[in-house]
Design a protein around this motif. Structure first.
Motif, short mmCIF file in Angstrom:
data_model
loop_
_atom_site.label_atom_id
_atom_site.label_comp_id
_atom_site.label_asym_id
_atom_site.label_seq_id
_atom_site.Cartn_x
_atom_site.Cartn_y
_atom_site.Cartn_z
N ILE A 1 0.84 -1.19 0.00
CA ILE A 1 0.00 0.00 0.00
C ILE A 1 0.88 1.25 0.00
CG2 ILE A 1 -1.93 1.19 1.11
CD1 ILE A 1 -2.51 -1.33 2.69
N ALA A 2 0.47 2.23 -0.80
CA ALA A 2 1.09 3.56 -0.78
C ALA A 2 0.02 4.56 -0.36
CB ALA A 2 1.65 3.90 -2.16
N PHE A 3 0.15 5.10 0.87
CA PHE A 3 -0.82 6.04 1.43
C PHE A 3 -0.37 7.48 1.18
CE2 PHE A 3 -1.17 2.30 4.23
CZ PHE A 3 -2.56 2.11 4.27
N ILE A 4 -1.25 8.29 0.65
CA ILE A 4 -1.03 9.74 0.59
C ILE A 4 -1.86 10.33 1.72
CG2 ILE A 4 -1.25 11.84 -0.77
CD1 ILE A 4 -1.14 10.00 -3.28
N GLU A 5 -1.19 10.73 2.82
CA GLU A 5 -1.86 11.18 4.02
C GLU A 5 -2.11 12.69 3.96
OE1 GLU A 5 -2.77 9.03 6.22
OE2 GLU A 5 -1.42 7.31 6.07
N PHE A 6 -3.28 13.11 4.51
CA PHE A 6 -3.63 14.53 4.55
C PHE A 6 -3.41 15.08 5.96
CE2 PHE A 6 -6.11 12.88 0.99
CZ PHE A 6 -5.75 13.78 0.00
N GLY A 7 -2.93 16.32 6.02
CA GLY A 7 -2.63 16.95 7.30
C GLY A 7 -1.16 16.81 7.62
N ASP A 8 -0.62 17.80 8.32
CA ASP A 8 0.81 17.79 8.62
C ASP A 8 1.21 16.57 9.44
OD1 ASP A 8 1.17 20.17 7.26
OD2 ASP A 8 0.77 21.40 9.05
N ASN A 9 0.28 16.09 10.29
CA ASN A 9 0.57 14.92 11.11
C ASN A 9 -0.33 13.75 10.77
OD1 ASN A 9 2.59 16.26 12.80
ND2 ASN A 9 0.87 17.43 13.64
N GLY A 10 -0.89 13.77 9.58
CA GLY A 10 -1.77 12.69 9.15
C GLY A 10 -3.12 12.72 9.81
N GLN A 11 -3.52 13.88 10.38
CA GLN A 11 -4.78 13.96 11.09
C GLN A 11 -5.98 14.04 10.16
OE1 GLN A 11 -2.58 16.37 10.83
NE2 GLN A 11 -3.51 18.41 10.79
N GLY A 12 -5.74 14.32 8.88
CA GLY A 12 -6.82 14.38 7.91
C GLY A 12 -7.44 15.76 7.79
N ILE A 13 -8.46 15.86 6.94
CA ILE A 13 -9.16 17.12 6.69
C ILE A 13 -10.64 16.91 6.98
CG2 ILE A 13 -9.72 18.89 4.99
CD1 ILE A 13 -7.27 17.98 3.41
N VAL B 1 -17.54 13.99 8.57
CA VAL B 1 -16.51 13.00 8.27
C VAL B 1 -15.18 13.71 8.03
CG1 VAL B 1 -18.14 11.34 7.31
CG2 VAL B 1 -17.01 12.99 5.79
N THR B 2 -14.11 12.93 8.22
CA THR B 2 -12.76 13.45 8.02
C THR B 2 -12.06 12.61 6.96
OG1 THR B 2 -12.59 14.24 10.29
CG2 THR B 2 -10.53 13.90 9.11
N LEU B 3 -11.51 13.26 5.95
CA LEU B 3 -10.75 12.58 4.91
C LEU B 3 -9.33 12.34 5.42
CD1 LEU B 3 -10.43 11.54 1.98
CD2 LEU B 3 -9.83 13.88 1.33
N LYS B 4 -8.95 11.07 5.59
CA LYS B 4 -7.64 10.73 6.14
C LYS B 4 -6.57 10.58 5.07
CE LYS B 4 -7.11 9.89 9.96
NZ LYS B 4 -6.77 10.75 11.10
N ASN B 5 -6.88 9.86 4.01
CA ASN B 5 -5.87 9.60 2.98
C ASN B 5 -6.52 9.08 1.72
OD1 ASN B 5 -6.24 6.67 3.31
ND2 ASN B 5 -5.06 6.89 5.18
N ILE B 6 -5.76 9.04 0.66
CA ILE B 6 -6.09 8.26 -0.53
C ILE B 6 -4.91 7.31 -0.74
CG2 ILE B 6 -7.62 9.93 -1.64
CD1 ILE B 6 -5.36 11.00 -3.23
N TYR B 7 -5.19 6.13 -1.29
CA TYR B 7 -4.10 5.17 -1.38
C TYR B 7 -4.28 4.19 -2.53
CZ TYR B 7 -7.21 2.00 1.30
OH TYR B 7 -8.25 1.22 1.75
#
Length: 875
Positions: free
Chosen positions: A618-630, A692-698
């Motif tokens: 898996i390759a995760f593209i995380e959102f947020g400076d600390n991966g907290q999401g949007i 809801v919070t968007l965490k990542n796309i992968y």
């Protein structure tokens, strides 16, 4: 005891006490401890012969959905046999299971044990067929068990200790490691017969000596010669080991006799069949041992036997699939025990897991499971089940299945199965079936379709020759109301949605499905069109409706075409983005590029490398400076973005969390099987708790045949909201009026009151009303909520009670229709001895009775009471 192959040489078989080798860890190890909760099995069973049945099981569990396929064979049935199956050209050649079945005539089979993936291949375990040794097992030290059925009907599972000895004409003794395997070619002699291949290995790029033995006598000694035919009345001794080659050249001369002794744990003359396995999974009805070679949750194949060894149970469980989870070995053991196995072995799994069935005994093999490679893997062996009953086209039994009810002036499809006197399915042309309908003026059957012309109870009888089968169907007069699975559709331009059949409800609450072609459709605001039950959204953004009618029954479906878009990230820079990779040590990177762009100046470039895959990559593209999401505003329906694909078929997904922090995985594309730019969308499940919070796309891969690397590009990530509501001025919908429904509950002995906030029992509380809550969250009635499901399943244990299930939302908020099917199956069983109500809050009052279960929508308060006059409710 002696076992003769051909001519003068003999294979001396000496019985050696079987000793079990433990290469696996015991259940006491916490590393293997596992348990799961089973909600329900959706099962279909097909009889293949007098002694063989096939079962298809979809099991809803706390781990997820399992796809379990089962073959049961009666080992006492005179027409049923079991045997190993291989490539018709010899065990050194791999082949698909279905081709092995076709060449051998097996009507059902699963894949065999571990095998060498190279060429020539070999099985790790032995193969014995009809008391003949096809190949010997690997040495005892490897610890792989052998499953053998003896002629006395007993089944033995143990690690064999083979000893193969070759005597040269000069008295030299050779220890031969294996027979019909090339695994030991580089360090010892090996014996090869025509069961291995038609021709010998021959010289390729390394030295080899081959001694040709025919009728117990050396006919030729060859060094570094091309491949030669293996004699049908002999064998070849081959080796590429330098010392062994020198000894073979010295000890064997043309014309000299050869002596070969093979010592196994059982004399082949006493063995009906034998095959190898990976580990002894279940012993004496309990988990026995797990193999350290195949840890984790994976597709599995297992073979077991009941306590008296009269039935063999062959099982596959799929995995590495978006719809089904694989299992650990402890979980596999429990499944085998639940299916009736007293002993069981674990076979090769993963991409090798395969089950084939020849339903009509005509060499038309169906692979009934879902191989995780996406196709059948070429394997070294399988275990086949054979229907040896005489061929017969005589029809002895006819089974008919159809819906229990149908509305007059519509139609009901009849499914017919035909069996001969040996219970072997037989194919019969529709034109050969004669039908009778009673009463005779109630309708007709044409091409297996019943067309009713009069309401009432009807018996349909199908006859072929002297065989017949019947089914009773109730013909309902006309519906007073219609229901569809969807109340509202929100769609993109040009998207399609299968409306399916409408559920019609008559004046008494009885229901039947009405095929789409019998419905009339009209549309408000040109939102699209229904053709053959498929609605296609129009090209203009709008809010409108579909109005479906049948006779006087009317139903509206609100349709919203097009979305309101909000751009979340144009990927002009890497701010707030970071890459995480699984497994650790994987390679990959994200960067901003201006070379391949869809909109704006830049796009996001993802370079991935899945070549180090373990169970998945898996390759995760995380959102947020600390991966907290949007955190997303309002209540979005979907997430969309532009993707430039590389055509390598990987899985593109996103993870969001709901208002309670629960993680939800949703899919953009099952496979990125395209190249160039494509707009993709991932829809948020109905019933999700907002915000809801968007965490990542992968990008992910679970298929081990797709260990590769590549690059995709992503541009303009947008959040999608449904259009605003508007007044439509639609026709009034017709409603079913339930005779149980009254305006108020009075003079009750027991009463249940339910609102969205609470529930209360009042009155005598004599226990005639049984009430439980059901929770729909994020589009699912989770199998992990074991208390909820145990309560629901307990409904089946009651008799002469009023059973009420109160849901926090309607059933159409459940995304997986299999969950709805499970729930309805439990409730319908419970309704045989009880009155059953399913209630939930909605915008309008409504009641639907389906298979004796009432599904009731209340707008404010639901009240149910037991009075001297019976059970009544108010919604």
């Amino acid at each position: 005891m002696e076992y003769k192959i051909e001519g003068n040489d003999t294979m001396i078989i000496k019985k050696i006490a079987a000793v079990s080798a433990a290469i696996a860890l015991l259940m006491a190890s916490n590393a293997y401890a596992s348990s799961f909760y089973t909600v329900y099995d959706l099962t279909e069973q097909t009889r293949l012969s007098t002694g063989i049945t096939y079962e298809s099981i979809e099991r809803y569990t706390s781990l997820g959905w399992m796809n379990i396929n089962v073959i049961r064979a009666d080992l006492t049935d005179k027409y049923t046999t079991v045997d190993p199956i291989t490539n018709a050209n010899g065990v050194s050649n791999r082949a698909s299971l279905s081709s092995m079945m076709k060449s051998s005539g097996a009507v059902a089979a699963v894949n065999g044990d571990f095998f060498y993936m190279g060429s020539p291949t070999y099985t790790y375990g032995p193969l014995i067929s009809d008391s003949k040794i096809i190949t010997s097992p690997l040495p005892y030290s490897y610890g792989y068990p052998t499953v053998s059925r003896l002629l006395n009907g007993s089944v033995n599972i143990s690690v064999w200790n083979p000893k193969i000895t070759l005597y040269g004409s000069d008295g030299t003794v050779f220890d031969v490691t294996v027979m019909n395997k090339t695994s030991s070619l580089d360090w010892a002699p090996t014996i090869l017969t025509t069961d291995w291949n038609k021709t010998s290995p021959g010289y390729t790029n390394k030295d080899i000596v081959e001694v040709v033995v025919k009728e117990g006598t050396v006919s030729e000694v060859r060094k570094n010669q091309p491949s030669t035919l293996i004699p049908t009345d002999g064998y070849i001794i081959a080796s590429s080991n330098q010392t062994s080659m020198e000894q073979l050249l010295k000890s064997f001369q043309p014309g000299n006799p050869v002596s070969l002794d093979i010592e196994l744990d059982f004399s082949p003359e006493n063995v009906e069949w034998a095959f190898g396995a990976l580990n002894y999974l279940v012993k004496d009805g309990q988990f026995n041992e797990a193999s350290s070679e195949v840890l984790g949750s994976n597709p599995r194949t297992a073979i077991g036997f009941n306590k008296d060894n009269t039935e063999i149970i062959m099982v596959t469980i799929d995995g590495r699939n978006k719809n089904y989870v694989g299992v650990k070995q402890t979980e596999l053991a429990q499944i085998m025990i639940d299916l009736g196995a007293y002993t069981a072995v674990n076979m090769d799994g993963g991409g090798s897991t395969t089950m084939g069935v020849d339903f009509l005994k005509n060499s038309n093999v169906t692979v009934v499971n879902i191989p995780s490679d996406g196709r059948e893997r070429s394997i070294a062996s399988g275990v086949g089940v054979f229907n040896n009953s005489p061929d017969s086209d005589n029809i002895n039994k006819i089974e008919i299945t159809a819906d229990k009810a149908v509305f007059n002036n519509t139609e009901a499809a009849l499914e017919l199965k035909f069996y001969n006197e040996y219970f072997t399915p037989v194919n019969v042309k529709t034109s050969e079936v004669d039908y009778a309908v009673k009463p005779s003026n109630s309708g007709k059957v044409v091409n297996n379709i019943f067309y009713p012309s009069k309401s009432g109870n009807v018996t349909i009888t199908a006859t072929v020759g002297n065989a017949s089968g019947s089914i009773d169907i109730e013909v309902l007069d006309s519906p007073v109301a219609l229901e569809f699975d969807a109340e509202t559709l929100v769609m993109s331009h040009g998207d399609t949605y299968n409306l399916g059949n409408a559920l019609g409800i008559d004046k008494d609450g009885k229901t039947a499905y009405i095929p789409s072609k019998y419905l009339s459709y009209s549309y408000r605001n040109k939102v699209g069109k229904v053709t053959d039950g498929i609605f296609t959204a129009g090209e203009t953004s709008n809010t409108g409706a579909i109005t479906a009618t049948f006779g006087n029954a009317v139903k509206n479906i609100i349709v919203k075409v097009g979305y309101r878009f909000q751009t979340l990230n144009r990927f002009e820079n890497l701010e707030g983005l970071k890459l995480n990779l699984y497994p650790e040590g994987s390679d990959g990177k994200i960067s901003i590029t201006d070379e391949i762009v869809k909109e704006g100046s830049n796009a996001l470039k993802l370079d991935y490398d899945f070549t180090k895959m373990t169970d998945q990559s898996i390759a995760f593209i995380e959102f947020g400076d600390n991966g907290q999401g949007i955190k997303l505003e309002e209540k979005p329906k979907a997430i969309g973005m532009w993707v430039y694909g590389d055509g390598k078929n990987h899985w593109l997904r996103t993870r969001i969390t709901d208002a309670y922090g629960n993680e939800i995985k949703i899919t953009f594309e099952d496979e990125v099987n395209f190249t160039g730019w494509k707009w993709v969308e991932a829809f948020i499940p109905q019933g999700t708790a907002y915000p809801v919070t968007l965490k990542n796309i992968y990008l992910a891969e679970i298929n081990e045949t797709r260990k590769d690397s590549g690059t995709i590009y992503i541009d303009n990530l947008r959040i999608m909201y449904e259009p605003k509501d508007k007044a439509l001025g639609l026709r009034d919908e017709t409603q079913f009026i339930d005779s149980m429904k009254i305006s108020s509950i009075k003079n009750f002995t027991e009463k249940l009151s339910i609102t969205a906030e609470k529930s209360e029992l009042s009155g005598s509380k004599s226990g005639n009303i049984i009430y439980f809550d059901g929770i729909v969250s994020n589009g699912t009635m989770s199998a992990n909520n074991t208390t909820m499901w145990n309560n629901i399943k307990s409904f089946e244990n009651y008799k002469d009670k009023v059973l009420v299930l109160s849901l926090n939302s309607s059933l159409d908020k459940i995304n997986d229709q299999r969950e709805v099917e499970v729930l309805k199956a439990i409730l319908e069983k419970s309704s045989k001895n009880n009155q059953v109500f399913v209630v939930f809050k909605g915008a309008e009052e409504n009641t639907v009775i389906e298979n004796n279960v009432r599904y009731i929508t209340y707008d404010d308060t639901f009240e149910l009471g037991i009075t001297d006059g019976g059970t009544s409710y108010k919604n």
